[in-house]
Design a protein around this motif. Structure first.
Motif, PDB file in Angstrom:
ATOM      1  N   MET A   1      16.026   6.241   5.111  1.00 26.99           N
ATOM      2  CA  MET A   1      15.556   5.715   6.218  1.00 26.99           C
ATOM      3  C   MET A   1      14.257   6.337   6.812  1.00 26.99           C
ATOM      4  SD  MET A   1      16.389   3.770   8.762  1.00 26.99           S
ATOM      5  CE  MET A   1      16.282   3.249  10.520  1.00 26.99           C
ATOM      6  N   LYS A   2      14.168   7.679   6.449  1.00 27.31           N
ATOM      7  CA  LYS A   2      13.203   8.316   6.781  1.00 27.31           C
ATOM      8  C   LYS A   2      11.828   7.763   6.011  1.00 27.31           C
ATOM      9  CE  LYS A   2      11.370  13.253   6.835  1.00 27.31           C
ATOM     10  NZ  LYS A   2      11.836  14.643   6.143  1.00 27.31           N
ATOM     11  N   ASN A   3      11.968   7.523   4.685  1.00 28.47           N
ATOM     12  CA  ASN A   3      10.951   6.989   3.956  1.00 28.47           C
ATOM     13  C   ASN A   3      10.472   5.483   4.790  1.00 28.47           C
ATOM     14  OD1 ASN A   3      11.148   9.178   2.350  1.00 28.47           O
ATOM     15  ND2 ASN A   3      12.449   8.257   0.746  1.00 28.47           N
ATOM     16  N   LEU A   4      11.425   4.875   4.988  1.00 31.03           N
ATOM     17  CA  LEU A   4      11.026   3.561   5.578  1.00 31.03           C
ATOM     18  C   LEU A   4      10.058   3.878   6.795  1.00 31.03           C
ATOM     19  CD1 LEU A   4      11.380   0.557   5.483  1.00 31.03           C
ATOM     20  CD2 LEU A   4      13.331   0.503   6.952  1.00 31.03           C
ATOM     21  N   ILE A   5      10.524   4.870   7.832  1.00 27.63           N
ATOM     22  CA  ILE A   5       9.624   5.071   8.668  1.00 27.63           C
ATOM     23  C   ILE A   5       8.083   5.481   8.525  1.00 27.63           C
ATOM     24  CG2 ILE A   5       9.471   6.659  10.736  1.00 27.63           C
ATOM     25  CD1 ILE A   5      12.540   6.502  11.197  1.00 27.63           C
ATOM     26  N   ILE A   6       8.269   6.345   7.531  1.00 26.64           N
ATOM     27  CA  ILE A   6       7.035   6.993   6.980  1.00 26.64           C
ATOM     28  C   ILE A   6       5.997   5.744   6.525  1.00 26.64           C
ATOM     29  CG2 ILE A   6       5.942   8.220   5.289  1.00 26.64           C
ATOM     30  CD1 ILE A   6       8.030  10.303   5.634  1.00 26.64           C
ATOM     31  N   ILE A   7       6.627   4.852   5.936  1.00 30.70           N
ATOM     32  CA  ILE A   7       5.799   3.859   5.189  1.00 30.70           C
ATOM     33  C   ILE A   7       5.521   2.748   6.337  1.00 30.70           C
ATOM     34  CG2 ILE A   7       6.096   1.414   3.957  1.00 30.70           C
ATOM     35  CD1 ILE A   7       7.992   3.213   1.966  1.00 30.70           C
ATOM     36  N   ILE A   8       6.315   2.543   7.247  1.00 33.81           N
ATOM     37  CA  ILE A   8       5.562   1.594   8.417  1.00 33.81           C
ATOM     38  C   ILE A   8       4.726   2.260   9.225  1.00 33.81           C
ATOM     39  CG2 ILE A   8       6.695   0.634  10.625  1.00 33.81           C
ATOM     40  CD1 ILE A   8       9.312   0.137   9.226  1.00 33.81           C
ATOM     41  N   GLY A   9       4.791   3.650   9.590  1.00 33.66           N
ATOM     42  CA  GLY A   9       3.918   4.246  10.068  1.00 33.66           C
ATOM     43  C   GLY A   9       2.477   4.310   9.393  1.00 33.66           C
ATOM     44  N   THR A  10       2.585   4.580   8.140  1.00 35.12           N
ATOM     45  CA  THR A  10       1.280   4.484   7.375  1.00 35.12           C
ATOM     46  C   THR A  10       0.564   3.289   7.485  1.00 35.12           C
ATOM     47  OG1 THR A  10       2.183   6.089   5.930  1.00 35.12           O
ATOM     48  CG2 THR A  10       0.411   4.871   4.866  1.00 35.12           C
ATOM     49  N   ILE A  11       1.425   1.999   7.219  1.00 30.76           N
ATOM     50  CA  ILE A  11       0.768   0.615   7.406  1.00 30.76           C
ATOM     51  C   ILE A  11       0.152   0.323   8.909  1.00 30.76           C
ATOM     52  CG2 ILE A  11       1.513  -1.816   7.558  1.00 30.76           C
ATOM     53  CD1 ILE A  11       3.693  -0.979   5.287  1.00 30.76           C
ATOM     54  N   LEU A  12       1.152   0.942   9.864  1.00 34.10           N
ATOM     55  CA  LEU A  12       0.316   0.717  11.076  1.00 34.10           C
ATOM     56  C   LEU A  12      -0.981   1.721  11.145  1.00 34.10           C
ATOM     57  CD1 LEU A  12       3.507   0.717  13.422  1.00 34.10           C
ATOM     58  CD2 LEU A  12       2.133  -1.177  12.786  1.00 34.10           C
ATOM     59  N   LEU A  13      -1.056   2.628  11.005  1.00 35.99           N
ATOM     60  CA  LEU A  13      -2.125   3.573  10.797  1.00 35.99           C
ATOM     61  C   LEU A  13      -3.225   2.757  10.316  1.00 35.99           C
ATOM     62  CD1 LEU A  13      -3.557   6.054  11.769  1.00 35.99           C
ATOM     63  CD2 LEU A  13      -2.566   7.038   9.713  1.00 35.99           C
ATOM     64  N   GLY A  14      -3.193   2.500   9.058  1.00 36.11           N
ATOM     65  CA  GLY A  14      -3.906   1.512   8.210  1.00 36.11           C
ATOM     66  C   GLY A  14      -4.483   0.252   9.111  1.00 36.11           C
ATOM     67  N   VAL A  15      -3.694  -0.158   9.598  1.00 35.01           N
ATOM     68  CA  VAL A  15      -4.131  -1.431  10.195  1.00 35.01           C
ATOM     69  C   VAL A  15      -4.926  -1.236  11.609  1.00 35.01           C
ATOM     70  CG1 VAL A  15      -3.224  -3.434  11.915  1.00 35.01           C
ATOM     71  CG2 VAL A  15      -2.141  -3.090   9.635  1.00 35.01           C
ATOM     72  N   ILE A  16      -4.629   0.005  12.229  1.00 32.91           N
ATOM     73  CA  ILE A  16      -5.334   0.418  13.475  1.00 32.91           C
ATOM     74  C   ILE A  16      -6.956   0.860  12.869  1.00 32.91           C
ATOM     75  CG2 ILE A  16      -5.465   2.466  15.143  1.00 32.91           C
ATOM     76  CD1 ILE A  16      -2.485   1.967  15.202  1.00 32.91           C
ATOM     77  N   ILE A  17      -6.846   1.329  11.555  1.00 39.54           N
ATOM     78  CA  ILE A  17      -8.006   2.128  11.112  1.00 39.54           C
ATOM     79  C   ILE A  17      -9.122   0.851  10.681  1.00 39.54           C
ATOM     80  CG2 ILE A  17      -9.248   3.225   9.031  1.00 39.54           C
ATOM     81  CD1 ILE A  17      -6.986   5.321   9.448  1.00 39.54           C
ATOM     82  N   VAL A  18      -8.352  -0.108  10.267  1.00 39.35           N
ATOM     83  CA  VAL A  18      -9.063  -1.246   9.750  1.00 39.35           C
ATOM     84  C   VAL A  18      -9.597  -1.970  11.109  1.00 39.35           C
ATOM     85  CG1 VAL A  18      -9.157  -3.607   8.576  1.00 39.35           C
ATOM     86  CG2 VAL A  18      -8.065  -1.544   7.342  1.00 39.35           C
ATOM     87  N   ASN A  19      -8.870  -2.218  12.007  1.00 38.27           N
ATOM     88  CA  ASN A  19      -9.476  -3.031  13.195  1.00 38.27           C
ATOM     89  C   ASN A  19     -10.355  -2.131  13.820  1.00 38.27           C
ATOM     90  OD1 ASN A  19      -7.852  -5.311  12.800  1.00 38.27           O
ATOM     91  ND2 ASN A  19      -6.091  -4.341  13.888  1.00 38.27           N
ATOM     92  N   THR A  20     -10.372  -0.985  13.851  1.00 34.96           N
ATOM     93  CA  THR A  20     -11.322  -0.260  14.771  1.00 34.96           C
ATOM     94  C   THR A  20     -12.717   0.167  13.950  1.00 34.96           C
ATOM     95  OG1 THR A  20     -10.387   1.920  14.006  1.00 34.96           O
ATOM     96  CG2 THR A  20      -9.725   0.990  15.958  1.00 34.96           C
TER      97      THR A  20
END
Length: 52
Positions: A1-20
């Motif tokens: 479960m912890k790994n899933l949260i880390i993966i989702i957080g990393t994806i969201l951070l990547g999306v934010i960086i690409v958008n900005t």
């Protein structure tokens, strides 16, 4: 479960960086910087007297 949260957080951070940084409309984004370079190049070419 912890790994899933880390993966989702990393994806969201990547999306934010690409958008900005890449897709943003401001002068600090890559798109804005490229547009400024193109405009300066066009202005330089237009200011030249070619075949005068």
């Amino acid at each position: 479960m912890k790994n899933l949260i880390i993966i989702i957080g990393t994806i969201l951070l990547g999306v934010i960086i690409v958008n900005t940084m890449v897709l943003g409309e401001s002068d600090t984004s890559l798109q804005g910087a490229a547009q400024n370079v193109v405009e300066q190049g066009v202005n330089s070419i237009n200011s030249m007297e070619i075949g005068g």
